[in-house]
Design an enzyme around this catalytic site. Sequence first.
Site, PDB file in Angstrom:
ATOM      1  N   PRO A 152      39.535  50.175  67.424  1.00  0.00           N
ATOM      2  CA  PRO A 152      39.396  51.570  67.155  1.00  0.00           C
ATOM      3  C   PRO A 152      40.586  52.360  66.427  1.00  0.00           C
ATOM      4  CG  PRO A 152      40.273  51.397  69.346  1.00  0.00           C
ATOM      5  CD  PRO A 152      40.346  49.982  68.710  1.00  0.00           C
ATOM      6  N   TRP A 153      40.536  53.625  66.080  1.00  0.00           N
ATOM      7  CA  TRP A 153      41.567  54.157  65.332  1.00  0.00           C
ATOM      8  C   TRP A 153      42.593  54.725  65.941  1.00  0.00           C
ATOM      9  CZ3 TRP A 153      41.156  58.982  66.958  1.00  0.00           C
ATOM     10  CH2 TRP A 153      39.890  59.440  67.188  1.00  0.00           C
ATOM     11  N   LYS A 177      38.824  43.005  63.190  1.00  0.00           N
ATOM     12  CA  LYS A 177      38.546  43.940  62.284  1.00  0.00           C
ATOM     13  C   LYS A 177      38.972  45.624  62.525  1.00  0.00           C
ATOM     14  CE  LYS A 177      35.189  46.873  61.700  1.00  0.00           C
ATOM     15  NZ  LYS A 177      35.810  48.064  61.288  1.00  0.00           N
ATOM     16  N   PRO A 178      40.016  45.874  61.831  1.00  0.00           N
ATOM     17  CA  PRO A 178      40.574  47.187  62.410  1.00  0.00           C
ATOM     18  C   PRO A 178      39.383  48.292  62.052  1.00  0.00           C
ATOM     19  CG  PRO A 178      41.758  46.264  60.571  1.00  0.00           C
ATOM     20  CD  PRO A 178      40.659  45.221  60.856  1.00  0.00           C
ATOM     21  N   ALA A 179      39.605  49.632  62.556  1.00  0.00           N
ATOM     22  CA  ALA A 179      38.916  50.652  62.251  1.00  0.00           C
ATOM     23  C   ALA A 179      39.162  50.974  60.854  1.00  0.00           C
ATOM     24  CB  ALA A 179      39.234  51.872  63.058  1.00  0.00           C
ATOM     25  N   ASP A 214      29.335  44.328  62.090  1.00  0.00           N
ATOM     26  CA  ASP A 214      28.037  43.890  62.374  1.00  0.00           C
ATOM     27  C   ASP A 214      27.969  42.577  62.005  1.00  0.00           C
ATOM     28  OD1 ASP A 214      25.223  44.754  63.290  1.00  0.00           O
ATOM     29  OD2 ASP A 214      24.671  43.908  61.371  1.00  0.00           O
ATOM     30  N   ALA A 232      28.605  54.559  72.475  1.00  0.00           N
ATOM     31  CA  ALA A 232      27.242  54.270  71.760  1.00  0.00           C
ATOM     32  C   ALA A 232      27.392  52.932  70.837  1.00  0.00           C
ATOM     33  CB  ALA A 232      27.256  55.525  70.673  1.00  0.00           C
ATOM     34  N   THR A 233      28.708  52.853  70.337  1.00  0.00           N
ATOM     35  CA  THR A 233      28.909  51.630  69.539  1.00  0.00           C
ATOM     36  C   THR A 233      29.011  50.234  70.464  1.00  0.00           C
ATOM     37  OG1 THR A 233      30.520  52.759  68.232  1.00  0.00           O
ATOM     38  CG2 THR A 233      30.560  50.383  67.985  1.00  0.00           C
ATOM     39  N   GLU A 251      35.312  47.514  75.884  1.00  0.00           N
ATOM     40  CA  GLU A 251      36.350  48.753  76.222  1.00  0.00           C
ATOM     41  C   GLU A 251      35.971  50.086  75.653  1.00  0.00           C
ATOM     42  OE1 GLU A 251      38.772  48.700  78.267  1.00  0.00           O
ATOM     43  OE2 GLU A 251      38.932  46.256  78.451  1.00  0.00           O
ATOM     44  N   CYS A 285      41.548  56.924  75.374  1.00  0.00           N
ATOM     45  CA  CYS A 285      40.211  56.801  76.223  1.00  0.00           C
ATOM     46  C   CYS A 285      40.613  57.126  77.831  1.00  0.00           C
ATOM     47  CB  CYS A 285      39.733  55.479  76.208  1.00  0.00           C
ATOM     48  SG  CYS A 285      41.085  54.212  76.325  1.00  0.00           S
ATOM     49  N   GLU A 383      32.852  63.127  75.956  1.00  0.00           N
ATOM     50  CA  GLU A 383      34.289  62.730  75.469  1.00  0.00           C
ATOM     51  C   GLU A 383      34.289  63.312  74.252  1.00  0.00           C
ATOM     52  OE1 GLU A 383      34.968  58.745  73.994  1.00  0.00           O
ATOM     53  OE2 GLU A 383      36.814  58.536  75.245  1.00  0.00           O
TER      54      GLU A 383
HETATM   55  P1  NAD Z   1      33.975  53.683  67.108  1.00  0.00           P
HETATM   56  O1  NAD Z   1      33.017  52.827  68.068  1.00  0.00           O
HETATM   57  O2  NAD Z   1      33.437  54.786  65.817  1.00  0.00           O
HETATM   58  O3  NAD Z   1      34.411  52.376  66.212  1.00  0.00           O
HETATM   59  C1  NAD Z   1      35.213  51.214  66.925  1.00  0.00           C
HETATM   60  C2  NAD Z   1      35.210  50.207  65.960  1.00  0.00           C
HETATM   61  O4  NAD Z   1      33.724  49.436  65.930  1.00  0.00           O
HETATM   62  C3  NAD Z   1      35.284  50.349  64.447  1.00  0.00           C
HETATM   63  O5  NAD Z   1      36.236  49.311  63.893  1.00  0.00           O
HETATM   64  C4  NAD Z   1      34.077  50.319  63.785  1.00  0.00           C
HETATM   65  O6  NAD Z   1      34.013  50.136  62.534  1.00  0.00           O
HETATM   66  C5  NAD Z   1      33.299  49.277  64.697  1.00  0.00           C
HETATM   67  N1  NAD Z   1      31.870  49.442  64.580  1.00  0.00           N
HETATM   68  C6  NAD Z   1      31.229  50.658  64.414  1.00  0.00           C
HETATM   69  N2  NAD Z   1      29.889  50.261  64.412  1.00  0.00           N
HETATM   70  C7  NAD Z   1      29.532  48.970  64.536  1.00  0.00           C
HETATM   71  C8  NAD Z   1      28.743  48.091  64.928  1.00  0.00           C
HETATM   72  N3  NAD Z   1      27.352  48.520  64.488  1.00  0.00           N
HETATM   73  N4  NAD Z   1      28.849  46.765  64.659  1.00  0.00           N
HETATM   74  C9  NAD Z   1      30.277  46.068  64.778  1.00  0.00           C
HETATM   75  N5  NAD Z   1      31.100  47.164  64.838  1.00  0.00           N
HETATM   76  C10 NAD Z   1      31.075  48.360  64.570  1.00  0.00           C
HETATM   77  O7  NAD Z   1      35.069  54.167  67.845  1.00  0.00           O
HETATM   78  P2  NAD Z   1      36.381  54.979  67.242  1.00  0.00           P
HETATM   79  O8  NAD Z   1      35.744  56.080  66.929  1.00  0.00           O
HETATM   80  O9  NAD Z   1      37.147  54.126  66.115  1.00  0.00           O
HETATM   81  O10 NAD Z   1      37.538  54.907  68.513  1.00  0.00           O
HETATM   82  C11 NAD Z   1      37.197  56.113  69.453  1.00  0.00           C
HETATM   83  C12 NAD Z   1      36.511  55.490  70.715  1.00  0.00           C
HETATM   84  O11 NAD Z   1      37.201  54.425  71.234  1.00  0.00           O
HETATM   85  C13 NAD Z   1      36.521  56.411  71.860  1.00  0.00           C
HETATM   86  O12 NAD Z   1      35.206  56.469  72.350  1.00  0.00           O
HETATM   87  C14 NAD Z   1      37.691  55.923  72.902  1.00  0.00           C
HETATM   88  O13 NAD Z   1      37.370  56.400  74.058  1.00  0.00           O
HETATM   89  C15 NAD Z   1      37.363  54.479  72.505  1.00  0.00           C
HETATM   90  N6  NAD Z   1      38.390  53.867  73.102  1.00  0.00           N
HETATM   91  C16 NAD Z   1      38.590  52.966  74.206  1.00  0.00           C
HETATM   92  C17 NAD Z   1      39.418  52.275  74.896  1.00  0.00           C
HETATM   93  C18 NAD Z   1      39.388  51.714  75.907  1.00  0.00           C
HETATM   94  O14 NAD Z   1      40.391  50.852  76.282  1.00  0.00           O
HETATM   95  N7  NAD Z   1      38.232  51.677  76.778  1.00  0.00           N
HETATM   96  C19 NAD Z   1      40.634  52.439  74.139  1.00  0.00           C
HETATM   97  C20 NAD Z   1      41.003  53.130  72.924  1.00  0.00           C
HETATM   98  C21 NAD Z   1      39.728  53.729  72.427  1.00  0.00           C
END
Ligand code: NAD
Length: 481
Positions: A152-153, A177-179, A214, A232-233, A251, A285, A383
């Site tokens: 995530p970012w 894969k970073p965000a 994906d 949702a992701t 996570e 989170c 959230e």
């Molecule tokens: P996001 O779900 O939008 O994106 C996370 C990653 O998933 C990105 O790299 C994105 O490109 C990738 N992604 C998106 N759609 C995908 C798909 N269909 N297939 C494969 N990869 C896909 O999340 P975000 O907005 O970058 O981060 C914020 C979220 O992360 C918040 O909900 C936060 O709570 C959560 N988070 C959780 C933890 C934890 O330890 N539980 C820690 C940090 C952040």
Amino acid sequence: MSVSVAQQKMFVDGEFVDALSGETMEVLNPATGEVIAEVPRAGEEDVDRAVAAAEKAWETWREKTPKDRMELLLGLADVIDENAEELARLESRNVGKPWWVAVDEPGVMSDNLRFFAGAARNLEGKSAAEYVEGYTSMIRREPLGIVAGIAPWNYPLFMVIWKMGPALAAGNVQIVKPAEQTPLTVLRFVELAQEILPKGVLQVVTGDGVPAGDRLVRHPSVRLVSLTGDTATGKLIAKNAADTVKRVHLELGGKAPMVVLDDADPATVAEAIKVGGYFNSGQDCTASSRILVSERIYDDVLSASVTAVEGMSVGDPATDDEIGMGPVISAEQQERVLGFLERAQDAKATVVTGGGAVGDRGFFVAPTIVTDVAQDAEIVQNEVFGPVVTMQPFASDEEAVAMANGVRYGLASSVFSENVGRAMKVAARLDFGTVWVNEHLFPLTPEMPHGGFKESGYGKDMSLYSMEEYTRIKHVCVKLS
Ligand code: NAD
């Protein structure tokens, strides 16, 4: 010190390359809205290329000893320590992290890698024995092969390191894969580490969730996908990974309650809220986004918290190392947070402090406290992922536990009380993967697991438990004659 953002290629098969399509995507500084870099926008063909390189690398990497793996992880930890200031400055610029937040991260990350360097040499299984006469049975704990880490970012390099430690310690090869918003520190890290990274053992593809992430999820040769991201992701990835019966480690989001019992000290609680609710602009989170306070001390806690929160400085971290809070990550995130606040006010919630955008450039939101919210209100149940906390009163410890658990998330929580026995009773009932007592957010240490219950996901980061995610168990049975 100036920050290098020269590295704008991704790291595949030991080389820095463009996307095969030549497409790129822009990376912004959220404190100014300015473009600070362009990175490759990977397509499916780039992921396939990385997987092919990982398959090749796996053939030799799988023969390495735990000692070899330990040495690589110790070397990677040294790379972080030797370049700590540069990595922290770059992270601050790409995420908008205040310096006091960014500067702490490298030491925590290198410590994490050193923990897993040790863990590489301490993998355990059951003993080998003759469970059936004439046969010896033994357990081999093995790596999975090719694993993917999707980050995530909010903690860009940090979350990659959390995934990298156990993945490499267990003997896997990994594609990260970073965000899309925050690829810079991960790219810079592999650039700094390229001399010690065996070809194809750790690769970085930059790109969108779809198609790049994906494709990692769907590729049959990838045996595990670890995602830190939105719930949702996570749900979508779990569904898509099912087609290749791939292991998934999730996570996900959180909505952490801070439960304040009637014997807690309001001033201590207010300081904890200032950190727990607004650290990293609340984009955490485990942020204490729901403050549940005994009605007996509610007014005192609210007024102390408003004072503490209003004392926080908000601004561009690049202009002043003392800034308390930076921006949120993007214009989209800023709009999302403000949308939550608007809808909450439409539903008769009170914004006690904050509530709007700050400044005329960058993506800032004022630190905000919202009261008069019902348990089923959108802003309590979902959230927000910004510098916003809600405060709700409760009448009894039982009611507090019910309110705390009354959300779909289950990542982190805390309880504040002068009475340890009472706090422990509440802690035992809280349905969250972490419960802090008289603290919130810290400490995190690599010996202890981090992971959620319910819709916050499954599987653990950090600790020896995370090695379970990245290994498989094989029974070898030998006929003795
Ligand atoms: P996001 O779900 O939008 O994106 C996370 C990653 O998933 C990105 O790299 C994105 O490109 C990738 N992604 C998106 N759609 C995908 C798909 N269909 N297939 C494969 N990869 C896909 O999340 P975000 O907005 O970058 O981060 C914020 C979220 O992360 C918040 O909900 C936060 O709570 C959560 N988070 C959780 C933890 C934890 O330890 N539980 C820690 C940090 C952040």
